[in-house]
Write an enzyme that holds these catalytic residues in place. Sequence first.
Site, PDB file in Angstrom:
ATOM      1  N   ARG A 181       0.828  -1.212   0.000  1.00  0.00           N
ATOM      2  CA  ARG A 181       0.000   0.000   0.000  1.00  0.00           C
ATOM      3  C   ARG A 181       0.856   1.254   0.000  1.00  0.00           C
ATOM      4  NH1 ARG A 181      -3.302  -2.413   4.076  1.00  0.00           N
ATOM      5  NH2 ARG A 181      -2.784  -0.888   5.662  1.00  0.00           N
ATOM      6  N   ARG A 185       8.657   5.649  -5.436  1.00  0.00           N
ATOM      7  CA  ARG A 185       8.740   6.241  -6.778  1.00  0.00           C
ATOM      8  C   ARG A 185      10.112   6.819  -7.046  1.00  0.00           C
ATOM      9  NH1 ARG A 185       3.937   9.702  -5.338  1.00  0.00           N
ATOM     10  NH2 ARG A 185       2.350   8.101  -5.189  1.00  0.00           N
ATOM     11  N   ARG A 259      -5.763  -5.147  14.710  1.00  0.00           N
ATOM     12  CA  ARG A 259      -5.229  -3.971  15.387  1.00  0.00           C
ATOM     13  C   ARG A 259      -6.345  -2.951  15.506  1.00  0.00           C
ATOM     14  NH1 ARG A 259      -1.060  -4.722  17.857  1.00  0.00           N
ATOM     15  NH2 ARG A 259      -0.538  -2.502  17.786  1.00  0.00           N
ATOM     16  N   ARG A 290       0.860   8.673  14.005  1.00  0.00           N
ATOM     17  CA  ARG A 290       0.696   9.868  13.179  1.00  0.00           C
ATOM     18  C   ARG A 290      -0.238  10.859  13.854  1.00  0.00           C
ATOM     19  NH1 ARG A 290      -2.701   7.015   8.152  1.00  0.00           N
ATOM     20  NH2 ARG A 290      -4.552   6.588   9.397  1.00  0.00           N
ATOM     21  N   GLU A 313      -2.710   9.301  16.846  1.00  0.00           N
ATOM     22  CA  GLU A 313      -3.142   7.908  16.723  1.00  0.00           C
ATOM     23  C   GLU A 313      -2.169   6.957  17.412  1.00  0.00           C
ATOM     24  OE1 GLU A 313      -4.001   6.767  12.726  1.00  0.00           O
ATOM     25  OE2 GLU A 313      -5.499   8.348  12.458  1.00  0.00           O
ATOM     26  N   TYR A 361      -8.159  -6.181   4.572  1.00  0.00           N
ATOM     27  CA  TYR A 361      -8.099  -4.731   4.562  1.00  0.00           C
ATOM     28  C   TYR A 361      -8.647  -4.261   3.230  1.00  0.00           C
ATOM     29  CZ  TYR A 361      -6.844   0.067   5.116  1.00  0.00           C
ATOM     30  OH  TYR A 361      -6.942   1.420   5.227  1.00  0.00           O
ATOM     31  N   ASP A 363      -9.953  -0.906   1.049  1.00  0.00           N
ATOM     32  CA  ASP A 363     -10.206   0.522   0.956  1.00  0.00           C
ATOM     33  C   ASP A 363     -11.681   0.712   0.615  1.00  0.00           C
ATOM     34  OD1 ASP A 363      -7.894   1.933   1.566  1.00  0.00           O
ATOM     35  OD2 ASP A 363      -6.991   1.478  -0.382  1.00  0.00           O
TER      36      ASP A 363
HETATM   37  P1  FAD Z   1     -17.394  -1.022   8.038  1.00  0.00           P
HETATM   38  O1  FAD Z   1     -17.342   0.389   7.588  1.00  0.00           O
HETATM   39  O2  FAD Z   1     -16.527  -1.432   9.159  1.00  0.00           O
HETATM   40  O3  FAD Z   1     -18.924  -1.366   8.409  1.00  0.00           O
HETATM   41  C1  FAD Z   1     -19.320  -2.519   9.106  1.00  0.00           C
HETATM   42  C2  FAD Z   1     -20.459  -2.144  10.020  1.00  0.00           C
HETATM   43  O4  FAD Z   1     -21.000  -3.353  10.597  1.00  0.00           O
HETATM   44  C3  FAD Z   1     -20.040  -1.266  11.196  1.00  0.00           C
HETATM   45  O5  FAD Z   1     -20.732  -0.044  11.188  1.00  0.00           O
HETATM   46  C4  FAD Z   1     -20.364  -2.107  12.433  1.00  0.00           C
HETATM   47  O6  FAD Z   1     -20.868  -1.343  13.527  1.00  0.00           O
HETATM   48  C5  FAD Z   1     -21.440  -3.038  11.886  1.00  0.00           C
HETATM   49  N1  FAD Z   1     -21.559  -4.265  12.668  1.00  0.00           N
HETATM   50  C6  FAD Z   1     -20.569  -5.121  12.998  1.00  0.00           C
HETATM   51  N2  FAD Z   1     -21.050  -6.129  13.772  1.00  0.00           N
HETATM   52  C7  FAD Z   1     -22.376  -5.884  13.915  1.00  0.00           C
HETATM   53  C8  FAD Z   1     -23.414  -6.558  14.615  1.00  0.00           C
HETATM   54  N3  FAD Z   1     -23.194  -7.657  15.327  1.00  0.00           N
HETATM   55  N4  FAD Z   1     -24.666  -6.048  14.562  1.00  0.00           N
HETATM   56  C9  FAD Z   1     -24.911  -4.902  13.876  1.00  0.00           C
HETATM   57  N5  FAD Z   1     -23.964  -4.230  13.209  1.00  0.00           N
HETATM   58  C10 FAD Z   1     -22.712  -4.709  13.226  1.00  0.00           C
HETATM   59  N6  FAD Z   1     -10.352   3.473   3.032  1.00  0.00           N
HETATM   60  C11 FAD Z   1     -10.029   4.313   2.029  1.00  0.00           C
HETATM   61  O7  FAD Z   1     -10.473   4.104   0.888  1.00  0.00           O
HETATM   62  N7  FAD Z   1      -9.271   5.418   2.258  1.00  0.00           N
HETATM   63  C12 FAD Z   1      -8.773   5.722   3.487  1.00  0.00           C
HETATM   64  O8  FAD Z   1      -8.089   6.732   3.665  1.00  0.00           O
HETATM   65  C13 FAD Z   1      -9.087   4.838   4.565  1.00  0.00           C
HETATM   66  N8  FAD Z   1      -8.608   5.093   5.791  1.00  0.00           N
HETATM   67  C14 FAD Z   1      -8.900   4.242   6.805  1.00  0.00           C
HETATM   68  C15 FAD Z   1      -8.401   4.529   8.071  1.00  0.00           C
HETATM   69  C16 FAD Z   1      -8.690   3.691   9.121  1.00  0.00           C
HETATM   70  C17 FAD Z   1      -8.163   4.016  10.483  1.00  0.00           C
HETATM   71  C18 FAD Z   1      -9.482   2.532   8.903  1.00  0.00           C
HETATM   72  C19 FAD Z   1      -9.785   1.584  10.019  1.00  0.00           C
HETATM   73  C20 FAD Z   1      -9.977   2.240   7.650  1.00  0.00           C
HETATM   74  C21 FAD Z   1      -9.694   3.095   6.585  1.00  0.00           C
HETATM   75  N9  FAD Z   1     -10.197   2.847   5.313  1.00  0.00           N
HETATM   76  C22 FAD Z   1      -9.890   3.705   4.295  1.00  0.00           C
HETATM   77  C23 FAD Z   1     -11.011   1.656   5.029  1.00  0.00           C
HETATM   78  C24 FAD Z   1     -12.524   1.917   5.123  1.00  0.00           C
HETATM   79  O9  FAD Z   1     -12.854   2.278   6.444  1.00  0.00           O
HETATM   80  C25 FAD Z   1     -13.232   0.617   4.703  1.00  0.00           C
HETATM   81  O10 FAD Z   1     -12.971   0.355   3.352  1.00  0.00           O
HETATM   82  C26 FAD Z   1     -14.753   0.657   4.842  1.00  0.00           C
HETATM   83  O11 FAD Z   1     -15.127   1.072   6.127  1.00  0.00           O
HETATM   84  C27 FAD Z   1     -15.294  -0.744   4.563  1.00  0.00           C
HETATM   85  O12 FAD Z   1     -16.681  -0.773   4.676  1.00  0.00           O
HETATM   86  P2  FAD Z   1     -17.407  -2.045   5.280  1.00  0.00           P
HETATM   87  O13 FAD Z   1     -18.848  -1.825   4.997  1.00  0.00           O
HETATM   88  O14 FAD Z   1     -16.780  -3.267   4.790  1.00  0.00           O
HETATM   89  O15 FAD Z   1     -17.087  -2.029   6.853  1.00  0.00           O
HETATM   90  N1  UDP Z   2       4.136   2.432   6.732  1.00  0.00           N
HETATM   91  C1  UDP Z   2       5.383   2.739   7.197  1.00  0.00           C
HETATM   92  N2  UDP Z   2       5.733   4.056   7.382  1.00  0.00           N
HETATM   93  C2  UDP Z   2       4.880   5.063   7.126  1.00  0.00           C
HETATM   94  C3  UDP Z   2       3.587   4.740   6.637  1.00  0.00           C
HETATM   95  C4  UDP Z   2       3.257   3.417   6.466  1.00  0.00           C
HETATM   96  O1  UDP Z   2       6.173   1.850   7.467  1.00  0.00           O
HETATM   97  O2  UDP Z   2       5.244   6.232   7.325  1.00  0.00           O
HETATM   98  C5  UDP Z   2       3.797   1.007   6.541  1.00  0.00           C
HETATM   99  C6  UDP Z   2       3.169   0.421   7.796  1.00  0.00           C
HETATM  100  O3  UDP Z   2       3.545  -0.938   7.916  1.00  0.00           O
HETATM  101  C7  UDP Z   2       1.704   0.552   7.479  1.00  0.00           C
HETATM  102  C8  UDP Z   2       1.664   0.272   5.974  1.00  0.00           C
HETATM  103  O4  UDP Z   2       2.865   0.856   5.481  1.00  0.00           O
HETATM  104  O5  UDP Z   2       0.931  -0.359   8.193  1.00  0.00           O
HETATM  105  C9  UDP Z   2       0.449   0.871   5.270  1.00  0.00           C
HETATM  106  O6  UDP Z   2       0.396   2.239   5.569  1.00  0.00           O
HETATM  107  P1  UDP Z   2      -0.759   3.218   5.095  1.00  0.00           P
HETATM  108  O7  UDP Z   2      -0.463   4.548   5.672  1.00  0.00           O
HETATM  109  O8  UDP Z   2      -0.969   3.085   3.637  1.00  0.00           O
HETATM  110  O9  UDP Z   2      -2.028   2.569   5.746  1.00  0.00           O
HETATM  111  P2  UDP Z   2      -3.123   3.150   6.669  1.00  0.00           P
HETATM  112  O10 UDP Z   2      -2.539   3.004   8.028  1.00  0.00           O
HETATM  113  O11 UDP Z   2      -3.392   4.566   6.303  1.00  0.00           O
HETATM  114  O12 UDP Z   2      -4.265   2.289   6.374  1.00  0.00           O
END
Ligand code: FAD
Ligand code: UDP
Length: 394
Positions: A181, A185, A259, A290, A313, A361, A363
């Site tokens: 991910r 470059r 995590r 971060r 975080e 994981y 997006d």
């Molecule tokens: P979720 O959004 O997790 O939805 C699942 C839902 O199910 C939740 O609301 C939960 O409450 C519900 N649920 C679970 N168990 C039950 C139960 N027993 N009863 C009722 N409800 C329940 N993606 C990007 O494209 N760009 C980003 O920059 C990005 N940043 C991220 C940063 C973080 C810290 C995290 C954790 C994720 C990030 N993502 C990002 C990923 C993005 O959050 C996910 O792609 C997206 O949320 C996936 O959608 P989902 O519907 O699969 O799951």
């Molecule tokens: N990572 C790293 N250094 C950084 C940013 C990311 O080593 O400064 C590594 C780390 O293992 C991380 C992975 O790259 O879990 C993916 O990072 P990214 O920021 O894309 O994921 P996010 O945490 O935003 O989902």
Amino acid sequence: MDKNLLSEADILIVGAGFYGATLAERISTQLGRRVLVIDRRRHIGGNAFTEQDPATGVEIHRYGPHLFHTSNEEVWNYLRTFTGFTTYRHRGFSTYRDKVYPLPINLATICQFFGKRLSPDEARGMITGQAAELGDRPPANLEEKAISLVGRPLYEAFIKGYTAKQWQTDPRELPAQIIARLPVRYTFEDGYFTDRFQGQPVDGYTAIFERMLAHELIETRLGVDFFDIKPLLPKDLPVVYTGPIDRYFDYSEGELGWRTIDIDLEVMDTPDHQGTAIMNYADEAVPYTRVVEFRHFNPERQHKSDKTLIGREYSRFAGRSDEPYYPIDTRRDQAVYGRYLERAAAEKNLHLGGRLGTYRYLDMHQAIGAALKAFETVLGPYFAGKLDSVSRSL
Ligand code: FAD
Ligand code: UDP
């Protein structure tokens, strides 16, 4: 919850995140079926939920910063029926030993780190030389993958400490794809993503979900846990479940490793704390991974407050009551997940989806893309009478 809602529904969707909301929208608008959506949280949007912070007026991403990017035109066009996007282009930075470097690692990072002017060929030659320590073997884990991409010095500066904080797992135990991910470059291109389509939703992420779920055939009930209503389910009601797969089977095959992140929010007495949306901290001695400054995701907005909101975080292992964020996906996890898949295949009314349901994981664009595909290949054919099961072939 009213039992009638369950008996009237053609399908139950557990989870109002992108996977569940996309399927709810498709099944109601395209097939005219009744959809009941539940979420145990008191809001829609899953982890992409955003809301306005009362103290600063800034839009806060409750479960960590979300940046939309995709090269999938179908997903982009689909999402644009629910929102406009801003022109936001993300740029990343990392602080290492009190100096700031651009991320992902690019020619500027390499030149700055080694204190030299290097051409793309010179930089590539240098890194290839450093990566030669691995020999001809394909990289087998995160550490080897990272060294193969950036060589040991850059790995030790920007990746090793950050990854140690983020995963607290030996990088040699982690799968190589985590680091995929983070591209590398040999140009000065400093945009974080290279996807064709990028931007932030004009009125925030939650507004997208409000529009997706607005159809009259969709009923949404919040604060409802699936396991509380499971005994009430009509016998043949198909269920799309986007919660954790191990929880669904009551952890009978073991727990999957996740995590989670604690976000420590603070209102700072300045309009601009760090000049950018996300600053990574590479040093292991800095306890957080971060710092996010939310207002920078929306530079187009007029923020009236002279204060700014930041979130530090901290990553840690998730217990059962924590929000699972990142699948750890060790070899043991993969074996446990395999056993759950076998059990899921035997339940013909169960469709597992999304990040938690498939222990992957994803997006946002991948979760939406997977839901659109599931609609086309599983749920659509099921409601057309061409399939007798909603369980997906994984
Ligand atoms: P979720 O959004 O997790 O939805 C699942 C839902 O199910 C939740 O609301 C939960 O409450 C519900 N649920 C679970 N168990 C039950 C139960 N027993 N009863 C009722 N409800 C329940 N993606 C990007 O494209 N760009 C980003 O920059 C990005 N940043 C991220 C940063 C973080 C810290 C995290 C954790 C994720 C990030 N993502 C990002 C990923 C993005 O959050 C996910 O792609 C997206 O949320 C996936 O959608 P989902 O519907 O699969 O799951
Ligand atoms: N990572 C790293 N250094 C950084 C940013 C990311 O080593 O400064 C590594 C780390 O293992 C991380 C992975 O790259 O879990 C993916 O990072 P990214 O920021 O894309 O994921 P996010 O945490 O935003 O989902």
